[in-house]
Design a protein around this motif. Structure first.
Motif, PDB file in Angstrom:
ATOM      1  N   LEU A 126       0.834  -0.796   0.122  1.00 31.80           N
ATOM      2  CA  LEU A 126      -0.065  -0.264   0.119  1.00 31.80           C
ATOM      3  C   LEU A 126       1.096   1.322   0.335  1.00 31.80           C
ATOM      4  O   LEU A 126       0.539   2.283  -0.510  1.00 31.80           O
ATOM      5  N   ALA A 127       2.285   1.459   0.158  1.00 29.86           N
ATOM      6  CA  ALA A 127       3.288   2.370   0.806  1.00 29.86           C
ATOM      7  C   ALA A 127       4.263   2.396   0.691  1.00 29.86           C
ATOM      8  O   ALA A 127       4.675   0.620   0.887  1.00 29.86           O
ATOM      9  N   HIS A 128       5.207   2.933   0.599  1.00 29.14           N
ATOM     10  CA  HIS A 128       6.494   2.890   0.644  1.00 29.14           C
ATOM     11  C   HIS A 128       6.594   3.240   2.075  1.00 29.14           C
ATOM     12  O   HIS A 128       5.604   3.947   3.086  1.00 29.14           O
ATOM     13  N   LEU A 129       8.310   2.763   2.865  1.00 29.27           N
ATOM     14  CA  LEU A 129       7.820   3.282   3.621  1.00 29.27           C
ATOM     15  C   LEU A 129       9.458   3.918   4.042  1.00 29.27           C
ATOM     16  O   LEU A 129      10.134   4.382   3.698  1.00 29.27           O
ATOM     17  N   GLN A 143      13.856 -10.994  12.532  1.00 29.02           N
ATOM     18  CA  GLN A 143      14.431 -11.966  11.139  1.00 29.02           C
ATOM     19  C   GLN A 143      13.400 -11.680  10.011  1.00 29.02           C
ATOM     20  O   GLN A 143      13.699 -11.046   8.510  1.00 29.02           O
ATOM     21  N   ASP A 144      12.250 -11.683  10.102  1.00 30.65           N
ATOM     22  CA  ASP A 144      11.464 -11.814   9.372  1.00 30.65           C
ATOM     23  C   ASP A 144      11.148 -10.537   8.828  1.00 30.65           C
ATOM     24  O   ASP A 144      10.828 -10.226   7.054  1.00 30.65           O
ATOM     25  N   SER A 145      11.358  -9.144   9.169  1.00 31.16           N
ATOM     26  CA  SER A 145      11.088  -7.684   8.959  1.00 31.16           C
ATOM     27  C   SER A 145      12.746  -7.692   8.572  1.00 31.16           C
ATOM     28  O   SER A 145      12.768  -6.973   7.168  1.00 31.16           O
ATOM     29  N   ALA A 146      13.177  -7.623   8.920  1.00 30.63           N
ATOM     30  CA  ALA A 146      14.758  -7.785   8.372  1.00 30.63           C
ATOM     31  C   ALA A 146      15.115  -7.759   7.063  1.00 30.63           C
ATOM     32  O   ALA A 146      15.518  -6.887   6.267  1.00 30.63           O
ATOM     33  N   GLU A 147      14.115  -9.063   6.200  1.00 30.12           N
ATOM     34  CA  GLU A 147      14.922  -9.095   4.783  1.00 30.12           C
ATOM     35  C   GLU A 147      14.111  -8.222   3.888  1.00 30.12           C
ATOM     36  O   GLU A 147      14.387  -7.907   2.615  1.00 30.12           O
ATOM     37  N   MET A 148      12.456  -8.192   4.943  1.00 31.81           N
ATOM     38  CA  MET A 148      11.872  -7.143   3.743  1.00 31.81           C
ATOM     39  C   MET A 148      13.109  -5.767   3.433  1.00 31.81           C
ATOM     40  O   MET A 148      12.578  -5.447   2.458  1.00 31.81           O
ATOM     41  N   PHE A 149      12.821  -5.055   4.491  1.00 38.01           N
ATOM     42  CA  PHE A 149      13.332  -3.694   4.652  1.00 38.01           C
ATOM     43  C   PHE A 149      14.747  -3.840   3.930  1.00 38.01           C
ATOM     44  O   PHE A 149      15.133  -2.978   3.081  1.00 38.01           O
ATOM     45  N   ARG A 153      14.995  -1.621  -0.223  1.00 42.01           N
ATOM     46  CA  ARG A 153      15.611  -0.279   0.494  1.00 42.01           C
ATOM     47  C   ARG A 153      16.408   0.438  -0.673  1.00 42.01           C
ATOM     48  O   ARG A 153      16.693  -0.339  -1.716  1.00 42.01           O
ATOM     49  N   VAL A 154      15.350   1.301  -0.642  1.00 41.43           N
ATOM     50  CA  VAL A 154      16.311   2.400  -1.783  1.00 41.43           C
ATOM     51  C   VAL A 154      17.220   3.438  -0.796  1.00 41.43           C
ATOM     52  O   VAL A 154      17.004   3.452   0.074  1.00 41.43           O
TER      53      VAL A 154
END
Ligand code: ATP
Length: 221
Positions: A126-129, A143-149, A153-154
């Protein structure tokens, strides 16, 4: 030139302080966002309720932002009954803004705990963070969110602006070690938190006796 992105900075704002306000101003300026909204949580699901009613938290935000028409208050969570989940809030904003980029702005401490948010993975659809630095908070993702981040990442703002959602950008903001918790503690303890938050907000707190403050502290005479 300004971007057509919509920035959403959610929080309890209990009360709003210069840590929030300066971070908002810097992100709006750096990312050239003209539609920047501070969005107070109605009934936050992530913690045991709030100290001041949504009505007061909204009023304090409006006072703080009154001189700055480029930063606005989005009232949709406080107008809704029941718990507010960011995923629902972003879906309702998305329904209004079409494919414009939405930037969900949050401090590093909040980003570290993102995996405890309701349906948190869907936030990236829905959005960028936009993760803002905050004193005493280092990036520490489970661990689970680390991969997403990591994957999303840009480094550049223009990498966010070409698509509606799905990327993560970290932004360094001026480090102000201010928290609502500390301000509430000072007020309850009879101390004066002036200069940590706008004078208009502090006057409102005293007028309404919020956070256990004593109305006479901080007044002349
Ligand atoms: P509390 O002490 O009650 O937890 P808080 O000061 O952390 O409150 P919130 O309203 O919970 O304020 O925070 C809303 C958002 O603002 C969060 O994403 C948080 O990380 C961010 N934020 C709050 N204070 C700062 C600050 N001083 N610098 C950068 N970001 C901040």
């Amino acid at each position: 030139m300004k971007n057509r992105a919509v920035a959403v900075f959610g929080g309890t704002f209990d009360p709003v302080h210069y840590g929030h306000l300066r971070a908002a101003a810097e992100v709006a300026e750096r990312l050239k966002v003209s539609d920047f909204r501070l969005l107070p949580a109605g009934q936050p699901p992530h913690r045991e309720g709030t100290w001041a009613d949504a009505y007061h938290r909204l009023a304090m935000l409006e006072l703080a932002l009154a001189p700055y028409p480029d930063l606005t208050v989005d009232e949709r969570e406080v107008r809704r009954d029941g718990p507010s989940f960011m995923v629902d809030t972003l879906a309702s904003i998305r329904a209004q803004v079409g494919d414009a980029p939405i930037l969900l702005c949050l401090g590093q401490d909040a980003a570290n705990g993102l995996n405890r948010w309701h349906r948190w993975r869907e936030l990236f659809d829905l959005a960028h963070l936009v993760v803002m630095t905050r004193p005493r908070s280092r990036p520490r993702y489970p661990q689970d969110s680390a991969e997403m981040f990591r994957e999303r990442r840009v480094q550049r703002t223009r990498d966010l602006m070409g698509q509606p959602a799905g990327r993560v950008r970290h932004v360094e903001v001026t480090q102000l070690a201010i928290s609502s918790t500390d301000i509430r503690r000072q007020l309850a303890g009879g101390r004066d938190p002036r200069f940590l938050l706008p004078a208009t907000v502090l006057a409102y707190i005293r007028k309404h006796g919020l956070y256990g403050c004593n109305e006479s502290v901080g007044k002349k005479g």
